[in-house]
Write a protein that holds these residues in place. Structure first.
Motif, PDB file in Angstrom:
ATOM      1  N   CYS A  66     -54.265 -23.379 -33.711  1.00  0.00           N
ATOM      2  CA  CYS A  66     -54.929 -24.444 -33.994  1.00  0.00           C
ATOM      3  C   CYS A  66     -54.703 -24.975 -35.411  1.00  0.00           C
ATOM      4  O   CYS A  66     -55.126 -23.950 -36.295  1.00  0.00           O
ATOM      5  N   ASN A  87     -65.254 -18.286 -32.102  1.00  0.00           N
ATOM      6  CA  ASN A  87     -63.946 -17.759 -31.439  1.00  0.00           C
ATOM      7  C   ASN A  87     -64.474 -16.908 -30.295  1.00  0.00           C
ATOM      8  O   ASN A  87     -65.539 -16.927 -29.714  1.00  0.00           O
ATOM      9  N   MET A  93     -67.982 -19.837 -36.737  1.00  0.00           N
ATOM     10  CA  MET A  93     -66.776 -20.073 -37.760  1.00  0.00           C
ATOM     11  C   MET A  93     -67.568 -20.818 -38.834  1.00  0.00           C
ATOM     12  O   MET A  93     -66.623 -21.290 -39.493  1.00  0.00           O
ATOM     13  N   ASP A 110     -54.299 -21.516 -40.440  1.00  0.00           N
ATOM     14  CA  ASP A 110     -54.308 -21.454 -39.039  1.00  0.00           C
ATOM     15  C   ASP A 110     -55.150 -20.654 -38.213  1.00  0.00           C
ATOM     16  O   ASP A 110     -55.418 -19.496 -38.516  1.00  0.00           O
ATOM     17  N   TRP A 111     -55.531 -21.167 -37.070  1.00  0.00           N
ATOM     18  CA  TRP A 111     -56.503 -20.444 -36.396  1.00  0.00           C
ATOM     19  C   TRP A 111     -55.922 -19.954 -35.165  1.00  0.00           C
ATOM     20  O   TRP A 111     -55.418 -20.836 -34.326  1.00  0.00           O
ATOM     21  N   TYR A 112     -55.576 -18.680 -35.033  1.00  0.00           N
ATOM     22  CA  TYR A 112     -54.533 -17.987 -34.016  1.00  0.00           C
ATOM     23  C   TYR A 112     -55.809 -17.913 -32.663  1.00  0.00           C
ATOM     24  O   TYR A 112     -56.636 -16.972 -32.798  1.00  0.00           O
TER      25      TYR A 112
END
Lengths: 295, 281
Positions: A66, A87, A93, A110-112
């Protein structure tokens, strides 16, 4: 990469220095990226209630990176909808709920998100009942199955931000940002030829942008020349196309080098015939100084 | 040795027709032309209003919900996405919503699209613009590039067509084709463009549409597109950008087609291309 005099870097043939980077997937990568957007619509009761742990399920066949958050509030009162993401492990978050207007936009890291998990979101609505569409924008990461590729032979397009394409000062020198301001008064339906724009005497000036506005009744079209009387346009350019709306500057690339005490010139033509023109504009760029003991 | 691939700026426009408020389109397909793959890099849209007293109002597709596929019929969103939040500008002033990573469409493939009108008003003529780059092997098209060694200055090209210098004049309800941008004296790299309405003919470009073509008649779009989705207006700080840029050697021309729709007025405007002037050394 080839270099110009003054260490400016030449643009790549098939890109555009004003544009964002575009690259095809790396064919040697073990993964293939695919643009993807997750979205879920939630009905949110009003009155300040908070709904906890609403879920956005992530597809089971690909991880998701994301990179941006967006919201469609369906026309709800701005500031009335607050959210907080959690998450897949339920970890918050953000410390507290934030207005969606503050949240929307690119996220700094980046949000993996692993495949087959859920993203959780808490939503509070301080106004009347509304619908909120929560949008996660990014890329899905697949194993290479031949998707999103093109014919071989494509060279990845090179990109440099525009600010990195300008010349850099030599060792022992440094740049300082500077705006060179000018004000030209002009009668209706007149033409001013070769109005000199005198440069300062303390340092060379490199023009990298131009901003301006019309303070009078009339409007002008302009044509600039550099220090060597090279015209910088094929004809007169209407001021709406020439000047970035103040304070934003229209980018100028390549930069125009103006040695100290030199002068650019400009032709101005009042073209509306309805009144006198007062044209205020600023050349934006840097002055280049030799370092002193204090630098 | 693999042949080199070059890019060609291209806009695909999909006309959806009239969509009543609250209604949805069936699944509509846009076919990618057979000559070259297409890398989708931006998306936007607009609605052309019905003529009213000879004037046409063109607006963003604010309040739409849209979903589209890749070349393999995979929807790229879990559901239709509201443009109110997803497209801050929707392509207005050529500021398109980026599609990143880009999505590749093979020649002959299709982009399937579903759209719902949640705007609160009926749309007369809704259009989606898919902005991106066609890819060609470099020996298939004329694609000149920079000389090995050159000098350059920043340069702007106002286009003249009609009786007034530095502006373009298009009669009412008329399409004028082959307006030339003649590159004389030195090469020119076209990187972006701006349009300003000539205030002596106010509001004359409400429904002006433009199509650019190369000297060989190769277009940069599949259709006429409203000028404000190709160029910026009153926003010279962010010109409408072509990607990749268009390299025009000396003595080449770029062709500009202008379509002044149903407006009661002749269009009079300044179209200025911005870029760089190149002299080989």
């Amino acid at each position: 990469m080839p270099m110009m005099p003054g260490n400016a870097i030449l643009p790549a043939c098939y890109s555009n220095p004003y544009a964002p980077p575009w690259r095809l997937p790396n064919f040697e990568s073990p993964w293939v990226n695919l643009r993807w957007t997750y979205d879920e619509v939630f009905l949110v009761p009003g009155g300040g209630k908070t709904q906890f742990n609403l879920t956005i399920p992530i597809n089971g066949n690909s991880d998701f990176i994301c990179r941006e958050l967006a919201f469609d509030n369906g026309g709800a009162q701005p500031g009335s909808l607050l959210v907080r993401f959690k998450n897949a492990d339920g970890r918050r978050m953000s410390h507290d709920l934030l207005q969606i207007e503050e949240y929307a936009g690119p996220i700094p890291i980046d949000w993996y998100i692993k495949k087959g998990t859920n993203v959780y979101v808490d939503i509070q609505n301080t106004d009347v009942t509304a619908t909120l569409q929560v949008i996660l924008k990014g890329i899905s990461v697949y194993e290479p199955l031949g998707i999103n590729t093109c014919m071989p032979g494509f060279e990845p397009e090179r990109y440099l931000p525009l600010y990195k394409m300008y010349s850099r000062p030599a060792q022992g020198w440094h740049d300082e940002p500077y705006d060179m301001y000018f004000d030209v008064e002009q009668n209706v339906s007149t033409v001013i030829q070769s109005q000199p724009l005198l440069m300062d005497s303390d340092a060379d000036f490199y023009v990298r942008g131009i901003t301006g506005l019309a303070a009078g009744v009339g409007l002008v079209k302009v044509r600039f020349q550099d220090n060597w009387q090279n015209s910088l346009s094929a004809g007169y350019v209407l001021q709406g196309n020439e000047f970035g709306p103040a304070p934003q500057a229209r980018p100028i690339y390549p930069e125009i080098c103006c040695p100290l005490q030199s002068n650019l010139t400009v032709d101005l033509s009042e073209y509306t015939g309805i009144g006198n023109a007062s044209t205020l504009f600023a050349l934006r760029g840097v002055k280049r100084f030799r370092n002193t003991v204090n630098d | 040795m693999q042949p080199k691939v070059v890019g060609w700026h291209y806009d695909y426009q999909l006309k959806l027709g009239a969509i009543l408020n609250g209604a949805s389109t069936p699944q509509v397909e846009l076919q990618i032309q057979p000559g070259a793959p297409f890398a989708l890099r931006g998306i936007g849209g607009y609605n052309v209003g019905a003529p009213s007293f000879g004037f046409i109002n063109v607006t963003e597709l604010s309040g739409a919900a849209i979903q589209f596929t890749d070349a393999y019929d995979n929807w790229l969103q879990t559901d239709k996405i509201g443009t109110l939040g997803d497209w801050p500008t929707g392509g207005l002033n050529a500021q398109y919503e980026p599609v990143y990573n880009q999505v590749m469409y093979q020649p002959g493939s299709v982009i399937s699209v579903r759209v719902t009108n949640n705007s609160g008003i009926n749309w007369n003529d809704a259009r989606i613009v898919f902005r991106g780059t066609k890819l060609f092997y470099e020996d298939r098209i004329y694609s000149p590039c920079y000389p090995k060694c050159y000098t350059a200055i920043p340069y702007q090209f106002p286009v003249t067509y009609g009786t007034a210098k530095d502006v373009i004049q298009v009669p009412a309800s008329t399409t004028v084709r082959n307006i030339p941008l003649s590159v004389l004296g030195a090469d020119f790299v076209l990187r972006g463009g701006m349009i300003t309405n000539d205030t002596s003919v106010s509001s004359s470009i409400g429904d002006l549409e433009v199509l650019l073509r190369s000297q060989d008649d190769r277009p940069y779009a599949n259709d006429f597109i409203h000028w404000q989705w190709l160029f910026s207006g009153g926003l010279a700080s962010r010109p409408g950008v072509w990607y990749p840029e268009i390299y025009l050697p000396k003595d080449r021309i770029l062709l500009i087609d202008c379509k002044q729709g149903e407006s009661a007025l002749a269009a009079q405007f300044s179209l200025t291309f911005t870029g760089e002037r190149i002299w080989p050394k």
